[in-house]
Design a protein around this motif. Structure first.
Motif, PDB file in Angstrom:
ATOM      1  N   LYS A  15       3.154  19.697 -19.650  1.00  0.00           N
ATOM      2  CA  LYS A  15       3.130  19.010 -18.344  1.00  0.00           C
ATOM      3  C   LYS A  15       1.697  18.935 -17.826  1.00  0.00           C
ATOM      4  CE  LYS A  15       7.848  19.788 -16.875  1.00  0.00           C
ATOM      5  NZ  LYS A  15       8.295  20.964 -17.686  1.00  0.00           N
ATOM      6  N   LEU A  16       0.949  20.044 -17.980  1.00  0.00           N
ATOM      7  CA  LEU A  16      -0.461  20.036 -17.554  1.00  0.00           C
ATOM      8  C   LEU A  16      -1.265  19.039 -18.383  1.00  0.00           C
ATOM      9  CD1 LEU A  16      -0.869  23.896 -17.162  1.00  0.00           C
ATOM     10  CD2 LEU A  16      -0.923  22.211 -15.312  1.00  0.00           C
ATOM     11  N   ALA A  17      -0.972  19.001 -19.693  1.00  0.00           N
ATOM     12  CA  ALA A  17      -1.663  18.033 -20.558  1.00  0.00           C
ATOM     13  C   ALA A  17      -1.323  16.615 -20.128  1.00  0.00           C
ATOM     14  CB  ALA A  17      -1.281  18.275 -22.018  1.00  0.00           C
ATOM     15  N   ASP A  18      -0.048  16.394 -19.743  1.00  0.00           N
ATOM     16  CA  ASP A  18       0.374  15.071 -19.262  1.00  0.00           C
ATOM     17  C   ASP A  18      -0.427  14.647 -18.033  1.00  0.00           C
ATOM     18  OD1 ASP A  18       2.243  13.997 -20.936  1.00  0.00           O
ATOM     19  OD2 ASP A  18       3.944  15.031 -19.998  1.00  0.00           O
ATOM     20  N   ASP A  19      -0.656  15.613 -17.123  1.00  0.00           N
ATOM     21  CA  ASP A  19      -1.461  15.296 -15.927  1.00  0.00           C
ATOM     22  C   ASP A  19      -2.842  14.809 -16.346  1.00  0.00           C
ATOM     23  OD1 ASP A  19       0.654  16.103 -14.408  1.00  0.00           O
ATOM     24  OD2 ASP A  19      -0.152  18.102 -13.963  1.00  0.00           O
ATOM     25  N   TRP A  20      -3.435  15.489 -17.327  1.00  0.00           N
ATOM     26  CA  TRP A  20      -4.750  15.062 -17.807  1.00  0.00           C
ATOM     27  C   TRP A  20      -4.683  13.689 -18.465  1.00  0.00           C
ATOM     28  CZ3 TRP A  20      -9.430  16.654 -16.637  1.00  0.00           C
ATOM     29  CH2 TRP A  20      -9.589  17.939 -16.108  1.00  0.00           C
ATOM     30  N   ARG A  21      -3.594  13.464 -19.223  1.00  0.00           N
ATOM     31  CA  ARG A  21      -3.472  12.174 -19.925  1.00  0.00           C
ATOM     32  C   ARG A  21      -3.431  11.011 -18.947  1.00  0.00           C
ATOM     33  NH1 ARG A  21       1.063  15.178 -23.095  1.00  0.00           N
ATOM     34  NH2 ARG A  21      -0.225  16.240 -24.648  1.00  0.00           N
ATOM     35  N   ARG A  22      -2.958  11.265 -17.737  1.00  0.00           N
ATOM     36  CA  ARG A  22      -2.882  10.193 -16.736  1.00  0.00           C
ATOM     37  C   ARG A  22      -4.197   9.986 -15.992  1.00  0.00           C
ATOM     38  NH1 ARG A  22       2.631  11.989 -16.209  1.00  0.00           N
ATOM     39  NH2 ARG A  22       1.992  13.620 -14.766  1.00  0.00           N
ATOM     40  N   ARG A  23      -5.151  10.890 -16.185  1.00  0.00           N
ATOM     41  CA  ARG A  23      -6.426  10.771 -15.448  1.00  0.00           C
ATOM     42  C   ARG A  23      -7.231   9.577 -15.961  1.00  0.00           C
ATOM     43  NH1 ARG A  23      -8.547  15.916 -13.281  1.00  0.00           N
ATOM     44  NH2 ARG A  23     -10.635  15.035 -13.461  1.00  0.00           N
ATOM     45  N   PRO A  24      -7.846   8.789 -15.051  1.00  0.00           N
ATOM     46  CA  PRO A  24      -8.680   7.667 -15.491  1.00  0.00           C
ATOM     47  C   PRO A  24      -9.808   8.178 -16.387  1.00  0.00           C
ATOM     48  CG  PRO A  24      -8.378   7.651 -13.091  1.00  0.00           C
ATOM     49  CD  PRO A  24      -7.805   8.931 -13.583  1.00  0.00           C
ATOM     50  N   GLY A  25     -10.070   7.441 -17.444  1.00  0.00           N
ATOM     51  CA  GLY A  25     -11.159   7.817 -18.356  1.00  0.00           C
ATOM     52  C   GLY A  25     -10.709   8.670 -19.525  1.00  0.00           C
ATOM     53  N   ILE A  26      -9.523   9.303 -19.400  1.00  0.00           N
ATOM     54  CA  ILE A  26      -8.998  10.116 -20.504  1.00  0.00           C
ATOM     55  C   ILE A  26      -8.209   9.217 -21.462  1.00  0.00           C
ATOM     56  CG2 ILE A  26      -7.312  11.898 -21.114  1.00  0.00           C
ATOM     57  CD1 ILE A  26      -9.561  13.345 -19.977  1.00  0.00           C
ATOM     58  N   LEU A  27      -8.498   9.332 -22.750  1.00  0.00           N
ATOM     59  CA  LEU A  27      -7.821   8.498 -23.746  1.00  0.00           C
ATOM     60  C   LEU A  27      -6.687   9.250 -24.433  1.00  0.00           C
ATOM     61  CD1 LEU A  27     -11.110   7.008 -25.141  1.00  0.00           C
ATOM     62  CD2 LEU A  27      -9.321   5.689 -24.017  1.00  0.00           C
ATOM     63  N   ASP A  28      -6.880  10.522 -24.652  1.00  0.00           N
ATOM     64  CA  ASP A  28      -5.803  11.339 -25.227  1.00  0.00           C
ATOM     65  C   ASP A  28      -6.115  12.810 -25.009  1.00  0.00           C
ATOM     66  OD1 ASP A  28      -3.287  11.401 -26.941  1.00  0.00           O
ATOM     67  OD2 ASP A  28      -4.560  12.799 -28.025  1.00  0.00           O
ATOM     68  N   VAL A  29      -5.043  13.576 -24.852  1.00  0.00           N
ATOM     69  CA  VAL A  29      -5.180  15.031 -24.806  1.00  0.00           C
ATOM     70  C   VAL A  29      -4.077  15.606 -25.688  1.00  0.00           C
ATOM     71  CG1 VAL A  29      -4.921  17.085 -23.374  1.00  0.00           C
ATOM     72  CG2 VAL A  29      -6.181  15.117 -22.495  1.00  0.00           C
ATOM     73  N   THR A  30      -4.438  16.451 -26.623  1.00  0.00           N
ATOM     74  CA  THR A  30      -3.432  17.095 -27.463  1.00  0.00           C
ATOM     75  C   THR A  30      -3.707  18.593 -27.499  1.00  0.00           C
ATOM     76  OG1 THR A  30      -3.173  15.119 -28.837  1.00  0.00           O
ATOM     77  CG2 THR A  30      -2.365  17.177 -29.753  1.00  0.00           C
ATOM     78  N   LEU A  31      -2.648  19.357 -27.293  1.00  0.00           N
ATOM     79  CA  LEU A  31      -2.775  20.810 -27.349  1.00  0.00           C
ATOM     80  C   LEU A  31      -2.126  21.295 -28.643  1.00  0.00           C
ATOM     81  CD1 LEU A  31      -3.654  23.382 -25.875  1.00  0.00           C
ATOM     82  CD2 LEU A  31      -1.321  23.520 -24.987  1.00  0.00           C
ATOM     83  N   TYR A  32      -2.924  21.931 -29.489  1.00  0.00           N
ATOM     84  CA  TYR A  32      -2.435  22.454 -30.760  1.00  0.00           C
ATOM     85  C   TYR A  32      -2.154  23.948 -30.621  1.00  0.00           C
ATOM     86  CZ  TYR A  32      -4.184  18.061 -32.594  1.00  0.00           C
ATOM     87  OH  TYR A  32      -4.399  16.728 -32.829  1.00  0.00           O
ATOM     88  N   GLY A  33      -0.937  24.358 -31.011  1.00  0.00           N
ATOM     89  CA  GLY A  33      -0.590  25.775 -30.926  1.00  0.00           C
ATOM     90  C   GLY A  33      -1.175  26.591 -32.064  1.00  0.00           C
ATOM     91  N   GLY A  34      -1.512  25.902 -33.173  1.00  0.00           N
ATOM     92  CA  GLY A  34      -1.998  26.600 -34.364  1.00  0.00           C
ATOM     93  C   GLY A  34      -0.847  27.120 -35.206  1.00  0.00           C
TER      94      GLY A  34
END
Ligand SMILES: [Zn+2]
Length: 492
Positions: free
Chosen positions: A217-236
């Motif tokens: 959900k936090l990553a989704d908030d970032w994904r909606r920010r202007p200027g952001i093209l993608d955010v992916t969180l890898y658990g490893g």
């Protein structure tokens, strides 16, 4: 006018550094080993990366898509060096054929070989040497162990946002759209990454609930920010011993400062949730008791993730079946599975209806428990082929080798010629078992299994039994991961 030229290749494999198994060319050739028109036919309509690429091909009439070597094997042990060399040779040979305007790779991020803990980094570096400044993009599994050095070789990237992974095709499309926009000069994305100094088990990493759903959900908030093209969180991948081990937040933005802020902030948020990923699970007997005490309709399901082949399990540990045999169990009980090619061959020789004295489990190694001697009836023999009906790798054709369904004291036990997780209802239907109608189902599986089975299950209970992918990381000997990474209660 000559169309712009896009090269597509795939090497998808997750290596458990702590299992005695090895993966050779045969494992890759048996699962995915295609290029050109054969690749188009193989992946069309599948929820995989290359299926996703095929689906958006019509959106880019100015581009010609070339499917070079594409391969994947079911997750297992370290890859034999000769197999990796051959796969690399085929991908590089394809790329050397002509000049490209962009290159996309479908990778996993947690591949490792017997002699190289980070072969994907070395593959990307060789590709970069070969193609110079041509835009290079890659997508990864949510369990990828990604290194900052690896990401620095890329111009575009994305990864799965879901676990169970039901957005493999979308991850490829995200990476590819950004790559093509970059190649066409519409954007100039910058990539930034941040790592958490820990190794997280994936038991509590599902994106539908718990700490990873909050992170998404936090990553989704970032994904909606202007200027952001993608955010992916890898658990490893916890059982991948690599210098790049541990979770990684990766962000792409027009400005590197914004990308770095997104990655750093997400890792800070992950740090506050770190300890919730280290779970304590009941032992098999306790788990079975809990499952059978649950009311409601549909099967009670008990999972033994320590021997889940998709985490590096060997389809061989006996603890859950041993506990099941000692439990007062309901009439309709099934157990999936044991990996036992000699047993399957013997059953196919004897035929359906025969009675056999067999030993279940403890065949590959007795390290996780001794074999269980049983008298069994051969109920059904199959060729092990089916198509996934559930959402995980939907419609992918599966081949688990020949199989047998045995009746062991009323328990329907499946044994197979290859070591693959029973993740799809079609796996059980192939054996004449309707999973919805079972009272109790025990499986060597983990979270991907839940994609198709959560809806029908009365309950799903993970147990902790001895195996190559156990909940506690403390007894694994990491040799390549950075010293000091936190593994739950202690560090390596
Ligand atoms: Zn994964």
């Amino acid at each position: 006018m000559r169309k712009r030229q896009l090269a597509i290749a795939r090497l998808w494999y997750e290596a458990n550094s702590f299992t005695p198994m090895r993966a050779g060319l045969a494992e890759f050739q048996a699962r995915e080993w295609v290029s050109g028109d054969a690749a188009r036919r193989f992946y069309a309509g599948t929820a995989t990366e290359i299926g996703g690429v095929l689906a958006i091909e019509p959106d880019y009439p100015d581009w010609e898509f070339h499917y070079l070597h594409c391969t994947a094997a079911p997750p297992g042990g370290l890859v034999e060096p000769a197999a990796m060399a051959e796969i690399k040779r085929l991908i590089l040979e394809g790329l050397a054929q002509q000049k490209w305007d962009a290159v996309y790779l479908s990778l996993h991020g947690a591949t490792a070989t017997v002699d190289d803990p980070m072969p994907e980094y070395h593959l990307l570096a060789e590709i970069r040497r070969l193609i110079g400044s041509t835009p290079l993009g890659a997508s990864f599994d949510l369990h990828g162990n990604l290194g900052v050095e690896m990401l620095a070789l890329l111009d575009a990237t994305s990864g799965y946002h879901t676990y169970p992974h039901v957005d493999m095709h979308l991850a490829a499309q995200r990476a590819l759209r950004i790559l093509i926009d970059r190649a066409d000069g519409r954007i100039a994305p910058r990539i930034a990454a941040a790592k958490l100094p820990a190794i997280l088990p994936s038991f509590n990493m599902r994106t539908a609930e718990g700490p990873m759903s909050e992170m998404q959900k936090l990553a989704d908030d970032w994904r909606r920010r202007p200027g952001i093209l993608d955010v992916t969180l890898y658990g490893g991948f916890a059982y991948g011993d690599s210098p790049f081990a541990g979770p990684t937040a990766v962000a792409m933005a027009d400005e590197v400062v914004l990308a770095q802020e997104a990655a750093d902030r997400l890792v800070q948020e992950l740090a506050t949730r770190r300890d919730r990923f280290y779970v304590v699970l009941p032992d098999p007997a306790e788990g079975l008791r809990g499952a059978l005490a649950t009311g409601g309709s549909g099967p009670a399901i008990v999972l033994d993730p320590a021997d889940n082949p998709l985490s590096g399990g060997i389809g061989d540990t006996p603890a859950l079946l041993r506990a099941l045999l000692a439990t007062d169990r309901p009439a309709r009980t099934a157990f999936g599975f044991f990996w036992d090619p000699p047993l399957v061959a013997e059953c196919h020789r004897l035929g359906e209806g025969a009675t056999i004295h067999a030993k279940l489990g403890g065949r590959v190694t007795p390290d996780f428990g001794a074999p269980i001697p049983v008298e069994a009836r051969v109920v059904k023999l199959t060729d092990g082929r089916f198509r996934n009906e559930g959402p995980y790798e939907h419609q992918l054709p599966m081949d688990v080798g020949r199989t047998v369904r045995l009746d062991v004291q009323g328990i329907q036990v499946i044994a197979t010629e290859s070591c693959q997780t029973p993740n799809d209802p079609a796996y059980f239907r192939l054996h004449g078992i309707d999973p919805e109608k079972l009272d109790l189902l025990c499986v060597k599986a983990k979270n991907h299994f839940r994609a198709a089975f959560t809806k029908m299950a009365r309950c799903l209970i993970d147990v902790d039994a001895p195996g190559p992918a156990a909940a506690s990381l403390a007894h694994y000997k990491f040799r390549h991961a950075p010293q000091g990474l936190y593994v739950g209660k202690s560090s390596i």
